[in-house]
Design an enzyme around this catalytic site. Structure first.
Site, PDB file in Angstrom:
ATOM      1  N   SER A  89      -9.038  -2.167   1.927  1.00  0.00           N
ATOM      2  CA  SER A  89      -8.622  -3.044   0.843  1.00  0.00           C
ATOM      3  C   SER A  89      -7.653  -2.353  -0.120  1.00  0.00           C
ATOM      4  CB  SER A  89      -9.861  -3.578   0.123  1.00  0.00           C
ATOM      5  OG  SER A  89      -9.549  -4.647  -0.726  1.00  0.00           O
ATOM      6  N   ASP A 135       5.412   3.209   2.600  1.00  0.00           N
ATOM      7  CA  ASP A 135       6.653   2.447   2.742  1.00  0.00           C
ATOM      8  C   ASP A 135       7.777   3.043   1.894  1.00  0.00           C
ATOM      9  OD1 ASP A 135       5.532   0.719   4.545  1.00  0.00           O
ATOM     10  OD2 ASP A 135       5.111  -0.868   3.095  1.00  0.00           O
ATOM     11  N   LYS A 194      -8.676  -4.317   6.082  1.00  0.00           N
ATOM     12  CA  LYS A 194      -9.066  -5.458   5.238  1.00  0.00           C
ATOM     13  C   LYS A 194      -7.874  -5.837   4.359  1.00  0.00           C
ATOM     14  CE  LYS A 194     -12.255  -7.014   1.617  1.00  0.00           C
ATOM     15  NZ  LYS A 194     -11.196  -7.401   0.655  1.00  0.00           N
TER      16      LYS A 194
END
Length: 708
Positions: A469, A480, A495
């Site tokens: 999560s 990224d 998740k």
């Protein structure tokens, strides 16, 4: 201000549901029916991916509830299941036109069968077990059919009890043999005596088990039933009964109001098994682990006897608002009776919070921050939260001359979305952090809009299969941006959904009954590159094997997970503060590929998986012992795992050193953590990567001018 919109989703749900009440009434006098009606209404309208409540849905609920209440198939008979099957395709009808006939039928029969199981236990443990008979027990409960009759069920219980007793017998015999080694004159107890003692140990265990089961009331079983319904929507939508809602709030904030002690149910009262460091009980210096609470009195009231009381009910009496007093009648560890009055206070559960350590390698200084969860106080964000705590730890580590930072998110199951967005902003100038797609509000990009950078040096994120999560949001964003090197499992948990907690009491007018809350999946989140972390998780830059590598524990292994998908990427600029970023990753991969400790960890992980898959065990002691000895001998090769030494030394920050002078418990906890870090091959490699990362000093100087 756009990012704040996403945090208003819960309020929007409340408003929309309230508006809909003119057309929908929840005034059924039977609470159970009202609850089912209300939950199905909310789910059908505001879940991210509503399900069709049809016969297939009904069958899934049916199967899941039977498994939930009798997972080891040691209560129900095949004839019971045959009776229940008339409801297999009718539960959807009971949800639409609220009814609880299926639940009532199962619950009534379960209570009857549990009483029968108690009788089996009494009868079977009254007679000695013969450990010379060649027989086995199959514990693959998933494939096991329900027993055809009471005799077959009793035989199943016989083998379970014998298996437990056999394990106890082996332990007791080993203790006796060790005594003999230490004292040649010692006479080992004979097999008959040891078997009897082993049976008595088994009996004690099962008495405690059934005592806990007796504590479960109808409402507790009904809560399980409701959860089998809501979990058909996805694994993270769940019903929180009133007590569960309190526990959820406590786990998210890391605080509670009470005396600061963890309790266990015992027949003679509530036993204290841990005194929470810094809490009122700890400060009183009058309460210790092992003490048993017999009576509880509120200020100015008569004491209430809690012996035999449900643990949850006893806890309700002991907990209370900050500043109030509670008087406890206690049986001390030494057997004496003492009456102690304690003023309740806000108790912080220290192990919930971020903690940091300084580590030296050669002549360089690095920092490690361990974050167990992304905690927050839902009532007041400005109270203690994960982002503000990590910010403080970064500043403290910088004062110690930190040249690189490791953030350890292993086993971090997530938490507050806002805290992770704020935290990611500590490491970039500004820009998008995560994209959130809502069933109500469409797509939203949550951004860091603060140009200040808390830490612009080398950064490593540690993850594993249980990083989920919010942990995945942070790891994905910094990956990224190429801001951090992610080291860990092949992929994280997976998740990629966001839940809001909806207080169901808001929707029922004129009722004093607390019906609890619904943790509802209303959003999915996506990386800034457009891909979801749902199911696929975050793939580490440097993949390392760990003890979970061959165990099915991720989102993809759960029932009813939402699918993976992709949306358009957000606009962002890759971090330009490193030189040789890709080369650093390749160097780490090469080191890990040839690391002997990791090869041993992999071998151990495969062995653990193999043992987990073996469900047949001997009930003949000679065979049992032979297999156990073989396992023990094979396991010796893995002793080197705990002997591993990174040669790194970890120390606490100065402010913690001062705290530890007053708190020996904190000192012990930190020493244990530092000792573990010193044996941790993953932390060792994280420090190696930090040493390898080269900073683009020209860019860094430009940022320093901007900040100045």
């Amino acid at each position: 201000m756009r990012r704040n919109r996403i945090y208003l989703v819960t309020l929007l749900i409340f408003a929309m549901v309230s508006c809909g009440f003119a057309k929908k009434s929840f005034d059924d006098p039977e609470k159970d029916k009202t609850l089912v009606d209300l939950i199905s209404y909310v789910l059908g309208r505001w879940h991210f991916d509503p399900q069709d409540i049809d016969d297939d849905f009904s069958e899934n609920v049916y199967n899941d509830f039977i498994e939930a209440v009798d997972p080891m198939k040691r209560y129900f008979l095949a004839s019971d299941i045959e009776e229940f099957e008339v409801y297999k395709d009718k539960i959807d009808d009971e949800i639409k036109e609220p009814g609880v006939k299926f639940f009532n039928a199962v619950h009534t029969r379960l209570e009857k069968r549990m009483q029968q199981a108690k009788k089996f236990q009494d009868e079977l443990l009254a007679m000695p077990f013969d450990f010379t008979i060649d027989e086995t027990i199959d514990r693959d409960y998933e494939k096991m059919p329900f027993a055809e009759n009471k005799e077959a069920l009793k035989e199943r219980w016989r083998k379970e009890l014998k298996f437990s007793t056999l394990a106890n017998y082996d332990i007791k015999l080993e203790i006796e043999q060790n005594k003999k080694k230490e004292d040649k004159a010692y006479t080992i107890k004979d097999a008959v005596v040891l078997e009897k003692e082993a049976r008595e140990s088994t009996e004690k265990t099962y008495i405690e088990f059934f005592d806990l089961m007796d504590d479960l009331e109808r409402k507790d079983w009904f809560s399980i039933y409701v959860n089998t319904i809501v979990e058909e929507f996805d694994p993270h939508t769940s019903y929180l009964a009133p007590e569960d809602k309190d526990r959820f709030d406590m786990s998210m904030s890391g605080t509670l109001e009470g005396i600061g002690a963890r309790l266990q149910k015992r027949t003679e009262g509530a036993k204290i098994f841990e005194v929470i460091s810094g809490g009122p009980a700890w400060r009183s210096k009058k309460i210790e682990a092992g003490d048993i609470i017999l009576k509880v009195a509120q200020e100015g009231e008569e004491p209430v006897d809690i012996v035999g009381m449900r643990l949850d009910d006893a806890v309700k009496l002991i907990k209370g608002p900050k500043g109030t007093k509670v008087t406890l009648t206690m049986k001390k560890v030494d057997g004496s009776i003492d009456v102690i009055t304690i003023k309740r206070d806000l108790v912080e559960i220290e192990e919930t919070y971020a903690k940091s350590a300084v580590v030296k390698k050669n002549d360089r200084t690095f920092g490690v921050i361990n974050l167990p969860k992304f905690y927050v106080d839902f009532q007041d964000y400005n109270n203690r939260n994960a982002a503000s705590d990590v910010k403080k730890e970064i500043e403290r580590l910088k004062k110690e001359g930190m040249e690189g930072l490791v953030i350890d998110l292993r086993n971090n199951g997530g938490g507050s979305l806002k805290t992770v967005v704020d935290m990611a902003g500590f490491f970039i100038k500004d820009g998008p952090i995560v994209q959130v797609k809502s069933s109500i509000d469409g797509k939203e990009v949550l951004r860091d809009e603060d140009s200040r950078i808390q830490w612009d040096g080398p950064l490593v994120i540690l993850v594993n299969e249980l990083s989920a999560s919010a942990s995945e949001i942070l790891a994905a964003a910094l990956q990224d941006y190429k801001r951090a090197v992610v080291i860990g499992s092949k992929q994280t948990y997976g998740k990629g959904t966001v839940q809001n907690v909806v207080d169901l009491n808001r929707f029922i007018k004129g009722s004093d009954t607390n019906v609890g809350a619904l943790k509802l999946t209303t959003q999915k989140f996506y990386r800034i590159d457009g891909g979801s972390t749902q199911l696929e998780g975050v793939k580490s830059d440097v993949v390392v094997v760990d003890k979970y590598s061959f165990i099915d524990i991720g989102e993809k292994d759960q029932e009813n997970p939402l699918p993976w998908d992709r949306i358009d990427p957000a606009e962002y600029d890759v971090w330009d503060g490193y030189i040789g970023y890709e080369e650093t990753i390749e160097k780490s991969k090469a080191r890990m590929q040839n690391n002997a400790q990791l090869k041993l960890i992999e071998e151990n992980a495969k062995w653990i998986r193999k043992r987990r898959d073996d469900n047949e065990y001997p009930l003949n002691y000679a065979t049992y012992k032979k297999e156990a000895d073989a396992d023990e001998e094979y396991a010796k090769r893995f002793k080197a795992l705990s002997d591993y030494d990174t040669k790194l030394v970890f120390v606490s920050l100065p402010y913690e050193e001062l705290l530890m002078k007053k708190d020996s418990s904190l000192q012990r906890k930190r020493k244990a953590w530092h000792d573990d870090l010193a044996k941790d091959v993953y932390v060792e490699e994280a420090i190696n990567v930090l040493s390898d990362i080269q900073i683009n000093n020209i860019k860094k100087q430009k940022r320093a001018v901007v900040k100045g």
